[in-house]
Write a protein that holds these residues in place. Structure first.
Motif, PDB file in Angstrom:
ATOM      1  N   ASP A   1      77.784  18.356  33.502  1.00 49.56           N
ATOM      2  CA  ASP A   1      76.566  17.550  33.402  1.00 49.56           C
ATOM      3  C   ASP A   1      76.716  16.332  34.316  1.00 49.56           C
ATOM      4  N   GLU A   2      76.040  16.339  35.436  1.00 53.92           N
ATOM      5  CA  GLU A   2      76.132  15.277  36.447  1.00 53.92           C
ATOM      6  C   GLU A   2      77.582  14.874  36.727  1.00 53.92           C
ATOM      7  N   PRO A   3      78.402  15.846  37.152  1.00 51.78           N
ATOM      8  CA  PRO A   3      79.828  15.551  37.308  1.00 51.78           C
ATOM      9  C   PRO A   3      80.116  14.645  38.499  1.00 51.78           C
TER      10      PRO A   3
ATOM     11  N   HIS B   1      81.045  16.458  30.053  1.00 52.00           N
ATOM     12  CA  HIS B   1      79.787  15.844  29.645  1.00 52.00           C
ATOM     13  C   HIS B   1      79.361  14.730  30.580  1.00 52.00           C
ATOM     14  N   GLN B   2      78.104  14.365  30.464  1.00 49.28           N
ATOM     15  CA  GLN B   2      77.535  13.326  31.321  1.00 49.28           C
ATOM     16  C   GLN B   2      78.273  11.997  31.119  1.00 49.28           C
ATOM     17  N   GLU B   3      78.535  11.638  29.867  1.00 49.31           N
ATOM     18  CA  GLU B   3      79.316  10.440  29.584  1.00 49.31           C
ATOM     19  C   GLU B   3      80.788  10.847  29.558  1.00 49.31           C
TER      20      GLU B   3
ATOM     21  N   GLY C   1      65.660  18.993  36.415  1.00 46.95           N
ATOM     22  CA  GLY C   1      64.526  18.472  35.654  1.00 46.95           C
ATOM     23  C   GLY C   1      64.562  16.963  35.698  1.00 46.95           C
ATOM     24  N   GLU C   2      63.419  16.359  35.382  1.00 45.38           N
ATOM     25  CA  GLU C   2      63.338  14.906  35.391  1.00 45.38           C
ATOM     26  C   GLU C   2      64.202  14.332  34.273  1.00 45.38           C
ATOM     27  N   ASN C   3      64.328  13.003  34.265  1.00 46.22           N
ATOM     28  CA  ASN C   3      65.024  12.350  33.151  1.00 46.22           C
ATOM     29  C   ASN C   3      64.309  12.695  31.864  1.00 46.22           C
ATOM     30  N   GLY C   4      65.111  13.037  30.896  1.00 47.44           N
ATOM     31  CA  GLY C   4      64.509  13.330  29.605  1.00 47.44           C
ATOM     32  C   GLY C   4      63.903  14.711  29.525  1.00 47.44           C
ATOM     33  N   ALA C   5      64.174  15.555  30.518  1.00 48.31           N
ATOM     34  CA  ALA C   5      63.617  16.901  30.499  1.00 48.31           C
ATOM     35  C   ALA C   5      64.310  17.770  29.454  1.00 48.31           C
ATOM     36  N   GLY C   6      65.489  17.344  29.027  1.00 54.98           N
ATOM     37  CA  GLY C   6      66.200  18.098  27.996  1.00 54.98           C
ATOM     38  C   GLY C   6      67.459  18.782  28.496  1.00 54.98           C
ATOM     39  N   LYS C   7      67.948  18.373  29.644  1.00 57.75           N
ATOM     40  CA  LYS C   7      69.135  19.016  30.214  1.00 57.75           C
ATOM     41  C   LYS C   7      70.376  18.757  29.358  1.00 57.75           C
ATOM     42  N   SER C   8      70.633  17.476  29.105  1.00 55.45           N
ATOM     43  CA  SER C   8      71.835  17.164  28.320  1.00 55.45           C
ATOM     44  C   SER C   8      71.718  17.715  26.909  1.00 55.45           C
ATOM     45  N   THR C   9      70.516  17.745  26.389  1.00 52.15           N
ATOM     46  CA  THR C   9      70.322  18.307  25.050  1.00 52.15           C
ATOM     47  C   THR C   9      70.722  19.784  25.047  1.00 52.15           C
ATOM     48  N   THR C  10      70.346  20.488  26.105  1.00 52.25           N
ATOM     49  CA  THR C  10      70.739  21.893  26.219  1.00 52.25           C
ATOM     50  C   THR C  10      72.261  22.022  26.217  1.00 52.25           C
TER      51      THR C  10
ATOM     52  N   THR D   1      64.062  19.414  18.007  1.00 47.88           N
ATOM     53  CA  THR D   1      63.254  18.208  17.831  1.00 47.88           C
ATOM     54  C   THR D   1      64.119  17.068  17.306  1.00 47.88           C
ATOM     55  N   PHE D   2      63.903  15.903  17.852  1.00 51.82           N
ATOM     56  CA  PHE D   2      64.459  14.673  17.282  1.00 51.82           C
ATOM     57  C   PHE D   2      63.295  13.949  16.640  1.00 51.82           C
ATOM     58  N   PRO D   3      63.603  13.023  15.749  1.00 49.84           N
ATOM     59  CA  PRO D   3      62.499  12.302  15.131  1.00 49.84           C
ATOM     60  C   PRO D   3      61.544  11.764  16.200  1.00 49.84           C
ATOM     61  N   GLY D   4      60.360  12.285  16.228  1.00 49.04           N
ATOM     62  CA  GLY D   4      59.365  11.774  17.167  1.00 49.04           C
ATOM     63  C   GLY D   4      59.387  12.385  18.560  1.00 49.04           C
ATOM     64  N   VAL D   5      60.418  13.164  18.870  1.00 48.70           N
ATOM     65  CA  VAL D   5      60.518  13.743  20.220  1.00 48.70           C
ATOM     66  C   VAL D   5      60.787  15.237  20.119  1.00 48.70           C
ATOM     67  N   LYS D   6      60.012  16.018  20.842  1.00 46.45           N
ATOM     68  CA  LYS D   6      60.355  17.436  20.962  1.00 46.45           C
ATOM     69  C   LYS D   6      61.183  17.560  22.240  1.00 46.45           C
ATOM     70  N   ALA D   7      62.503  17.544  22.090  1.00 42.88           N
ATOM     71  CA  ALA D   7      63.358  17.496  23.274  1.00 42.88           C
ATOM     72  C   ALA D   7      63.364  18.836  23.993  1.00 42.88           C
ATOM     73  N   LEU D   8      63.327  19.937  23.232  1.00 42.00           N
ATOM     74  CA  LEU D   8      63.300  21.268  23.832  1.00 42.00           C
ATOM     75  C   LEU D   8      62.253  22.093  23.105  1.00 42.00           C
TER      76      LEU D   8
ATOM     77  N   SER E   1      72.477  18.276  38.050  1.00 39.59           N
ATOM     78  CA  SER E   1      72.547  17.203  39.040  1.00 39.59           C
ATOM     79  C   SER E   1      71.149  16.779  39.437  1.00 39.59           C
ATOM     80  N   HIS E   2      71.047  15.516  39.830  1.00 38.01           N
ATOM     81  CA  HIS E   2      69.784  15.040  40.389  1.00 38.01           C
ATOM     82  C   HIS E   2      69.833  15.043  41.906  1.00 38.01           C
ATOM     83  N   LYS E   3      71.001  15.408  42.465  1.00 38.59           N
ATOM     84  CA  LYS E   3      71.147  15.358  43.923  1.00 38.59           C
ATOM     85  C   LYS E   3      70.835  16.729  44.518  1.00 38.59           C
TER      86      LYS E   3
ATOM     87  N   ILE F   1      77.359  20.645  19.616  1.00 42.80           N
ATOM     88  CA  ILE F   1      77.242  19.282  19.111  1.00 42.80           C
ATOM     89  C   ILE F   1      75.920  19.117  18.358  1.00 42.80           C
ATOM     90  N   TYR F   2      74.861  19.706  18.881  1.00 40.51           N
ATOM     91  CA  TYR F   2      73.589  19.721  18.165  1.00 40.51           C
ATOM     92  C   TYR F   2      73.334  21.137  17.657  1.00 40.51           C
ATOM     93  N   LYS F   3      72.628  21.227  16.547  1.00 36.48           N
ATOM     94  CA  LYS F   3      72.181  22.527  16.057  1.00 36.48           C
ATOM     95  C   LYS F   3      70.736  22.742  16.499  1.00 36.48           C
TER      96      LYS F   3
HETATM   97  N1  LIG Z   1      70.116  11.784  19.705  1.00 47.51           N
HETATM   98  C1  LIG Z   1      68.829  11.723  20.080  1.00 47.51           C
HETATM   99  N2  LIG Z   1      67.916  11.182  19.255  1.00 47.51           N
HETATM  100  C2  LIG Z   1      66.610  11.100  19.602  1.00 47.51           C
HETATM  101  N3  LIG Z   1      66.135  11.519  20.773  1.00 47.51           N
HETATM  102  C3  LIG Z   1      67.006  12.057  21.659  1.00 47.51           C
HETATM  103  C4  LIG Z   1      68.396  12.175  21.354  1.00 47.51           C
HETATM  104  N4  LIG Z   1      69.014  12.742  22.413  1.00 47.51           N
HETATM  105  C5  LIG Z   1      68.053  12.959  23.331  1.00 47.51           C
HETATM  106  N5  LIG Z   1      66.842  12.563  22.873  1.00 47.51           N
HETATM  107  C6  LIG Z   1      65.568  12.673  23.580  1.00 47.51           C
HETATM  108  O1  LIG Z   1      65.447  13.991  24.000  1.00 47.51           O
HETATM  109  C7  LIG Z   1      64.887  14.068  25.302  1.00 47.51           C
HETATM  110  C8  LIG Z   1      65.796  14.861  26.212  1.00 47.51           C
HETATM  111  O2  LIG Z   1      66.984  14.094  26.509  1.00 47.51           O
HETATM  112  P1  LIG Z   1      68.178  14.625  27.428  1.00 47.51           P
HETATM  113  O3  LIG Z   1      69.291  13.660  27.277  1.00 47.51           O
HETATM  114  O4  LIG Z   1      68.448  16.042  27.112  1.00 47.51           O
HETATM  115  O5  LIG Z   1      67.568  14.493  28.883  1.00 47.51           O
HETATM  116  P2  LIG Z   1      68.221  14.838  30.290  1.00 47.51           P
HETATM  117  O6  LIG Z   1      67.405  15.925  30.835  1.00 47.51           O
HETATM  118  O7  LIG Z   1      69.667  15.066  30.150  1.00 47.51           O
HETATM  119  O8  LIG Z   1      67.932  13.491  31.092  1.00 47.51           O
HETATM  120  P3  LIG Z   1      68.843  12.681  32.154  1.00 47.51           P
HETATM  121  O9  LIG Z   1      68.551  13.274  33.467  1.00 47.51           O
HETATM  122  O10 LIG Z   1      68.290  11.294  32.077  1.00 47.51           O
HETATM  123  O11 LIG Z   1      70.249  12.798  31.736  1.00 47.51           O
HETATM  124  C9  LIG Z   1      64.632  12.629  25.732  1.00 47.51           C
HETATM  125  O12 LIG Z   1      63.299  12.306  25.464  1.00 47.51           O
HETATM  126  C10 LIG Z   1      65.539  11.823  24.862  1.00 47.51           C
HETATM  127  O13 LIG Z   1      65.005  10.542  24.634  1.00 47.51           O
END
Ligand SMILES: Nc1ncnc2c1ncn2[C@@H]1O[C@H](COP(=O)(O)OP(=O)(O)OP(=O)(O)O)[C@@H](O)[C@H]1O
Ligand SMILES: Nc1ncnc2c1ncn2[C@@H]1O[C@H](COP(=O)(O)OP(=O)(O)OP(=O)(O)O)[C@@H](O)[C@H]1O
Ligand SMILES: [Mg+2]
Ligand SMILES: [Mg+2]
Lengths: 513, 307, 337, 326
Positions: free
Chosen positions: A176-178, A95-97, A47-56, A23-30, A208-210, A63-65
């Motif tokens: 991640d989206e190489p 990484h994506q970036e 998964g769609e944007n924001g589905a939590g892929k990069s967070t995984t 969880t991030f403040p206000g968001v349950k990312a996974l 990938s989104h492709k 990088i994240y706990k």
């Molecule tokens: N450092 C952070 N602080 C707060 N919220 C975050 C942080 N990192 C990610 N999130 C939120 O967590 C959710 C998942 O983000 P994530 O980057 O994992 O998505 P993604 O699946 O990689 O999307 P994309 O396809 O756009 O790359 C999103 O709602 C995002 O706004």
């Protein structure tokens, strides 16, 4: 050359994530997600944007706990306190970036954090360069290990990131989206590399989104939706449409919106735009209600030119006529007041003013209209912001929320809303669907068509051939800073676009055939 | 409380000279019986710092302020306000312009000091030579006056040439560097005159470090405790100073007389100051306490533990 | 989206505000700072019998009014992501220029004009280096900090300008009514002007946008360099105003005037809740910070605490006011885990 | 290749050389080896502090508390020396380095653990450190006659023709050259300043690196504190007042980018030497000391304008013809 991967279902995963929560403040990312990575197989995470892929990815690389759940490697539970622990466990990531250092050499970028040491504990520079050169040779990089990273282009930087990932003797490679920043040729090379890694028995996580590339190189898939696990399985067992439905939660029409190609009078005419190093001899015109596509390989100079048109950089020569009048654009402010607006490619840096609330982002260029004699009128601002956020179906908790808390796609909507609120004549969209998931993408396309139908002229810079062909009335192809071709109607075929973009003339094609 | 509160405001806290003056003030307070001394000042030698201190003192409604000023003019408005609120204001050591105080106590007379500093140098240069001045800040009132007075009597020392005046800002390191610079620019330099207790110590150190003991004599105004080493090493043959204890004592006495005994500070008035006799005011309401006193190898041992 | 389940017209509703304005006010930095200011006021009233006296409190305002005038302009500059460390040196140069003008027979109106003009010119000089040449402001103004004061030293050497006309002393020593000084009036007027400018105008919005993301602000059609240049001009101008007041209050000019004031101004701005990295901060915050600093110095001054010991309190306040909420959040987070 | 010649450093060295030649044309004595050695010795504290500041600036921080740290450590060791005149000097030096490092660690912890911007932290500790000197010394000076001869003697002791003070600077330069080029910590500093975001991804702890940068800067300030107090044989509240700006100026002139990540040991040393030469040359060429401030201010402006020009990105160069050769 690829061996058939061992598809035996009883093969045990190297990495197994289970019940992972973040969880991030206000968001349950996974939320209780699971993911398994098998040796010698490519697992696509979709998964769609924001589905939590990069967070995984960030959890797997330390990088994240996590807030809960277990990660097992070879069946043993592990926990990563820092990125180094993940690296020691044999997990490496692109990484994506791009996460590299401009001021360091290529070799240092590859080895920072795990450079070979001499007996005295100092960095062994000669050994480091030797090893780096070997790695660069292996991936066919066209530069040497002493080069400063700053001197490399974006694609070559990506090669450095890949070399860095290979420099640790990893068993798990995450990408991640190489391919987002790579050109056609480099993408092919990357696919070869993935095959090689597979054959070495490494587990690969591919994001990938492709869909074409997912179906081309992945063996398995895992789908996340809104931070939750939806399903996984073998690619061979699923059809593209079903995967999309799983991902979005509904079926998505991937047909481009039908449009009436009737265009009005000329709105914008660019004559002889030139820049000392970035572009030259740019001539074209744009009509009312038209969508003009700009196609080219990455680095062809499209963004550079668009930014010059928008007044960010100064062209050395050339004039621009708006509605027939010669107009000098010295700054974005000039461009905006002349009805030209630009939705940049780099959303985070150039698009949204992160730190300001959503409504202030939307009204920023329109303050002249919402204010009275230079004094702000909050009520007017909210009115305008409400109107456009509704039109774009913005998803946010409140209009005074920091735009930085929005997902990438919604940030993009804020940027577009900001420009539409100025009631422009010409809107330039630079890679409007880059990194946007398939569901939102269709919405953006729909929206562009709507804008054109309302009489707005649209310039769309895109590197995706289907999008360019599907959306544009006319297409200009750029190569190395120049216009290589202007195409429409029957000429709009993927082969012709690629040929012009890559500089393969018909005659040389004839020779090759 | 019926204690008389007299504030002794100094250029900056922590300077040995002023610490000694504070001792003298305490001595006077003990003698007078019902006096409380407020010893205060800024920590850097700025006028703005002193103004803030003065404002705080006005607010406390002290009975008298005796100040050694960092700036002749800048303090005037603040001190005038103090006088308007019924506070007795005198300056001592380093003065303020006449409209900002009732009287000024000079440690010694300016002509005497001006003559003294050049004489100290000349006494050890029978055949004449080159001397340079190392002053405090460019804005220090008293240093500037003494140097003026010294220049006025240069005719009496035809063989002596003043080659330069530099400023060490009463900072040890800057003074040191300036002194070193002097010896480099003027290889034949015979003496450095530093009419400031910070500068003279730094100059002596610079001479020792440059290996020029015996070649360059450092003299001027200094404190025995700080200069004992320099006399011992020979970097300085002799130097002068008035007794800061006496100065603090006298200032306190004067402030008390003015604020409690209804004494008027007018030209020609003679105002008693305890064991130091009486102060005679000139047309500017200024008076001199005593002659400067010379210290050398013969008497330094006796004074170095006192101040 | 033609066959999307929801018709496009029924867009979801996004409320304007997340929290009520009262809730936001309560949680704000200004509220915290105000509490600090009030406690200091109370402590002072108990600690010294001389504190609660109109004339004394009036005298005490001189400790901060001039600094605060500059702090308001500096707050805007810092919110926009730049900084000006040369303000104290601008005072020195402007004051020297006024002294020079005096030598040529200038009267009070001319003196004020000269002071303000030199302030503006110095601001323009800084602004030129930062916005036209694109250099980092912290470095540029460390340079001009030496340069401006250096020019004063070249002009004045060990001399001083004095003898300002008595009408000129009105600015730094005059009273409007009873205990209310001219400087206090200026302080209030300038605070209101900057408060309105920052919080109620398009220009202020541009300042925030630039501070949060200068690139995106540029891409949104804001004339970033022009806004920054104006901010440097304003900071220079306010230094000119402060130079007039300070020169008038001191009645003389020396090149060492206002030495070290830049750090106090920056401290005031940061204590006022302005993010030193740019992007956020308010004028009311700076106003309260000015009072906090004034109250601390005055209260400790009444106890005859040396200035340097006061600065320990200011330093602790500066770090503490930022550190304590963060420490508290950390402890709270740990307890929860 | 361009990279083999560090352009900025060469030009700065050239500027110093031109300056020396100009001064020498009127006062040949200025460039006599013994005088140059003096200038170097006089600049040694600035060099040492500039190297510490360089490390901090490279990590995108700034340390405004160095001069206050120096003064506090200097006062502390001077008072220790007065209280225990028998304490051997190496012990005193060790105390100075440790105490300075500890003060630096306070800055570091506030930046690392509480994420307070470095400029705010060090602005605060700068005033706090100065205040503490006043509290421990009661505002009184420690004068030369109170210090032991060994205490004041060490920095001026001559070894192989140079005073120990100069040697301290030379050894520091040497250690820093190795540290920055060949150690994990040194390279991390560049990485953290160059791209903090990427540093996290490569497993470098940004906050911790910044913490250690402050410790290094503090330790050097502590060492300089002893050297300064013993050299000038006096300790009081205001020693080295405002010196922090000179230290930052040396770094800026030496081409250390205030935005972090760019800079070199050679640059910092040359930047300090440039200021040292100017400062020492002015009294010699008889320019009024009142000019000194304006000259160093102009030098900073010129240097930063120049560095920015040299470091400006050359554009991406998409057009083939623009590359020249073809
Ligand atoms: N450092 C952070 N602080 C707060 N919220 C975050 C942080 N990192 C990610 N999130 C939120 O967590 C959710 C998942 O983000 P994530 O980057 O994992 O998505 P993604 O699946 O990689 O999307 P994309 O396809 O756009 O790359 C999103 O709602 C995002 O706004
Ligand atoms: N050398 C480089 N260093 C950093 N970024 C680069 C480099 N080269 C290209 N890029 C980035 O790659 C992207 C594309 O480059 P550019 O804008 O010149 O070409 P384009 O034809 O507009 O390509 P695009 O298809 O991405 O719009 C931009 O975001 C640019 O910032
Ligand atoms: Mg992602
Ligand atoms: Mg582009």
């Amino acid at each position: 050359m690829t061996h058939p991967a061992p598809h035996a279902p009883d093969v045990t995963p190297i990495v197994s994530m289970d019940m992972i929560t973040k969880t991030f403040p206000g968001v349950k990312a996974l939320d209780d997600v699971k993911l398994d990575l098998y040796p010698g197989q490519v697992t696509a995470l979709v998964g769609e944007n924001g589905a939590g892929k990069s967070t995984t990815v960030k959890i797997l690389t330390g990088i994240y706990k996590t807030d809960g759940g277990t990660i097992r490697i070879d069946g043993q539970p592990v926990s990563f306190a820092a990125p180094n622990d993940a690296a020691k466990a044999g997990i490496t990531a692109i990484h994506q970036e791009t996460v590299l250092f401009d001021e360091l050499s290529v070799a240092e970028n590859i080895y920072i954090g795990h450079a070979p040491k001499t007996r005295f504990g100092l960095i062994d520079t000669s050994e480091m360069h030797r090893a780096a050169s070997a790695l660069l040779a292996e991936i066919g990089a066209p530069f040497n290990s002493h080069t400063q990273l700053r001197e490399l282009g974006i694609a070559n930087k990506h090669l450095v990131a890949i070399a860095r990932a290979l420099s640790v003797d990893a068993r798990v490679v995450i990408m991640d989206e190489p391919t987002a920043a790579l050109s056609h040729k480099e993408i092919e090379e990357l696919y070869d590399l993935v095959d090689t890694l597979k054959s070495q028995g490494k587990a690969i996580l591919f994001i990938s989104h492709k869909f074409d590339e997912i179906f081309r190189i992945a063996d398995r898939y895992t789908v996340f939706r809104d931070g939750a696990f939806v399903g996984d399985g073998r690619i061979a067992d699923i059809a593209e449409d079903d995967l999309v439905t799983m991902m979005v939660g509904r079926s998505v029409d991937q047909i481009f919106p039908a449009r009436a190609h009737d265009v009005g009078e000329e709105v914008l005419k660019v004559v002889g735009y030139e820049h000392p190093t970035e572009f030259s001899e740019i001539n074209f015109s744009l009509n009312r209600g038209e969508i003009l596509g700009f196609y080219g390989l990455v680095g062809a100079g499209r963004s550079e030119f668009m930014q010059a048109l928008f007044g960010i950089t100064k062209p050395s020569k050339g004039v621009c006529r708006i509605n027939g009048d010669i107009t000098v654009i010295r700054s974005p402010a000039d461009a905006v007041s002349n009805g030209i607006v630009y939705v940049p490619e780099d959303r985070g840096k150039q698009g949204a003013v992160i730190g300001l609330p959503i409504f202030q982002n939307i009204t920023l260029p329109s303050l002249g209209r919402t204010s009275r004699r230079g004094f702000l009128q909050m009520a007017e601002e909210f009115k305008l912001a409400r109107e456009y956020s509704q039109r774009l179906d913005l998803r946010a908790a409140a209009l005074d929320q920091d735009v930085g808390n929005l997902s990438g796609g919604n940030q993009q909507k804020v940027v577009i809303a900001k420009w539409l609120a100025t009631q422009p004549q010409v809107i330039i969209l630079d890679e409007p669907t880059k990194g946007i998931d398939i569901g939102s993408k269709a919405a953006v396309h729909e929206f562009m068509a709507e804008l054109a139908a309302q009489g707005l002229s649209v310039i769309m810079v895109s590197s995706e051939i289907p999008e360019v062909i599907g959306m544009s009335d006319r297409v200009i192809v750029m190569r190395e800073g120049r216009i290589a071709a202007e195409l429409n109607g029957a000429d709009l075929s993927p082969e012709i676009l690629v040929r012009h973009a890559a500089g393969i003339t018909s005659s040389s094609e004839g020779n090759a055939a | 409380q019926d204690d008389v509160r007299i504030a002794l405001v100094v250029k900056a806290l922590g300077i040995g000279f002023f610490e000694a003056a504070a001792e003298g003030a305490e001595e006077a307070a003990a003698e007078l019986g019902n006096v409380e001394i407020i010893y205060t000042g800024p920590t850097d030698t700025t006028a703005e710092g002193q103004i803030e201190v003065i404002n705080a003192l006005i607010a406390q409604q002290v009975d008298a302020i005796a100040i050694s000023a960092n700036d002749t003019d800048a303090l005037v408005p603040a001190l005038q306000r103090a006088m308007q609120r019924g506070i007795t204001v005198i300056s001592w050591d380093s003065g303020v312009a006449p409209e900002g105080r009732q009287l000024h106590l000079n440690p010694s007379s300016n002509p005497l000091i001006g003559n003294m500093i050049i004489k100290l140098a000349a006494d050890h240069l029978p055949d004449g030579g080159e001397v340079a001045l190392l002053s405090a800040t460019t804005t220090s009132t008293n240093q500037n006056i003494w140097i003026e007075e010294m220049m006025a009597v240069m005719g009496d020392y035809p063989e002596i040439e003043v080659v330069a005046t530099v400023y060490g800002d009463d900072l040890a390191d800057k003074s040191y560097r300036e002194a070193t610079g002097l010896m480099q620019s003027y290889p034949d330099l015979d003496a450095i005159i530093a009419p400031t207790s910070v500068g003279i110590v730094a100059a002596a150190q610079a001479v020792v470090d440059a290996g020029k003991v015996g070649e360059v004599n450092v003299t001027g105004l200094g404190l025995p405790s700080e200069m004992a080493g320099a006399i011992e090493s020979g970097a300085s043959q002799s130097f002068a100073i008035w007794n800061p204890i006496d100065l603090g004592y006298s200032a306190t006495m004067l402030a008390y007389e003015l604020s409690q005994n209804g004494v008027e500070a007018t030209p020609g008035a003679e105002i008693p100051m305890g064991r130091m006799g009486a102060l005679t005011l000139d047309e500017n309401n200024e008076g001199a306490m005593a002659d400067p006193f010379v210290y050398d190898a013969s008497n330094i041992e006796q004074f170095k533990s006192i101040f | 989206m033609t066959d999307a389940p929801q018709p496009a017209t029924q867009a979801r509703h996004v409320p304007d505000r997340l929290n009520s304005s009262a809730a936001r006010l309560f949680k704000s930095w200004e509220a915290l700072l105000l509490a600090v200011a009030i406690s200091i006021f109370m402590i002072n009233s108990f600690a010294s019998p001389y504190f609660l006296n109109a004339w004394n409190l009036s005298d005490a305002t001189f400790n901060f009014t001039e600094k605060a005038m500059i702090a308001f302009a500096m707050a805007l500059l810092i919110i926009s992501g730049e900084i000006d460390l040369s303000v104290a040196s601008i005072i020195a140069l402007a004051s020297t220029a006024m002294g020079l003008a005096l030598q040529y027979g200038a009267g009070t109106p001319e003196l004020v004009m000269v002071g303000l003009t030199v302030g503006l010119l110095c601001g323009a000089f800084n602004g030129f280096f930062v916005t036209v040449l694109g250099l980092p402001s912290i470095v540029v103004t460390i340079g001009t900090m030496s340069l401006f004061r250096g020019i004063s030293f070249i002009i004045l050497g060990d001399d001083a300008f004095r003898g300002y006309p008595s009408s000129f002393s009105w600015f730094g020593q005059g009273y409007i009514y009873w205990v209310f000084t001219v400087e206090m009036l200026l302080f209030v007027i300038i605070a209101i002007i900057y408060g309105v400018l920052l919080h109620k105008t398009n220009f202020g919005r541009a300042v925030y946008a630039i501070g949060n993301n200068p690139t995106a602000a540029l891409f949104s059609g804001i004339r970033v360099q022009r806004v920054k240049f104006i901010l440097f001009l304003l900071t220079g101008l306010m230094s000119g105003v402060a130079a007039v007041c300070l020169t008038s209050r001191l009645g003389s000019t020396r090149p060492s005037i206002a030495m070290g004031m830049e750090l106090e101004v920056v401290t005031m701005v940061v204590l006022g809740g302005v993010n030193i990295l740019g992007g956020s901060g308010t004028i009311p915050g700076v106003v309260i910070a000015a009072f906090v600093m004034g109250l601390v110095t005055f209260g400790l001054g009444l106890l005859n605490v040396p200035g340097i010991v006061m600065s320990i309190f200011i330093g602790l306040l500066l770090i503490g006011v930022i550190a304590l909420p963060r420490l508290w959040a950390m402890v709270a987070a740990r307890r929860k885990a | 290749m361009m990279r083999l010649v560090p352009v900025r450093e060469t030009i700065l060295a050239g500027a110093i050389l031109v300056l020396l030649i100009l001064v020498a044309s009127r006062f040949p004595g200025f460039v006599a080896p013994s005088n140059l050695a003096n200038v170097f010795n006089d600049t040694a504290p600035l060099i040492i502090l500039a190297l510490g500041q360089m490390v901090v600036i490279l990590t995108r921080c700034i340390d405004l508390s160095v001069a206050a740290n120096l003064a506090l450590t200097g006062m502390a060791v001077a008072m220790i020396n007065v209280a225990m005149p028998g304490l051997p000097i190496p012990v005193i030096i060790a105390i100075a380095i440790l105490l300075g490092g500890a003060l630096g660690a306070i800055n570091g912890v506030l930046v690392w653990k509480l994420a307070i911007p470095p400029i705010v932290v060090t602005l605060g500790t700068m005033t706090i450190f100065r205040g503490i000197i006043f509290l421990i010394s009661d505002g009184k000076w420690v004068n030369s006659h109170e210090m032991s001869p060994a205490f004041t003697g060490v920095p001026r002791m001559v070894l192989l023709g140079l005073p120990v003070l100069s040697w301290a600077a030379i050894v520091t330069i040497f250690l820093f050259a190795i540290m920055m080029a060949r150690t994990q910590f040194g390279r991390s500093i560049f990485a953290v300043g160059g791209n903090p975001h990427a540093a996290v991804y490569t497993g470098i702890d940004v906050g911790k690196t910044q913490f250690w940068a402050f410790v290094v800067s503090g330790a050097l300030a502590g060492l300089t504190g002893y050297l300064w107090v013993s050299r000038f044989a006096v300790a009081y509240v205001d020693i080295a007042g405002g010196f922090e700006l000179e230290v930052v100026a040396a770094c800026v002139i030496g081409g250390i980018s205030i935005a972090g990540g760019i800079g070199s040991v050679g640059g910092a040393v040359l930047g300090a030497l440039f200021l040292g030469v100017v400062k020492n040359a002015l009294p010699v060429v008889n320019i009024s000391p009142f000019w000194q401030l304006a000259i160093s201010g102009s030098a900073i402006l010129i240097a930063v304008a120049f560095n920015a020009r040299a470091g400006r990105k050359k554009g991406r160069i998409i057009l083939k013809e623009a590359e020249g050769a073809k």
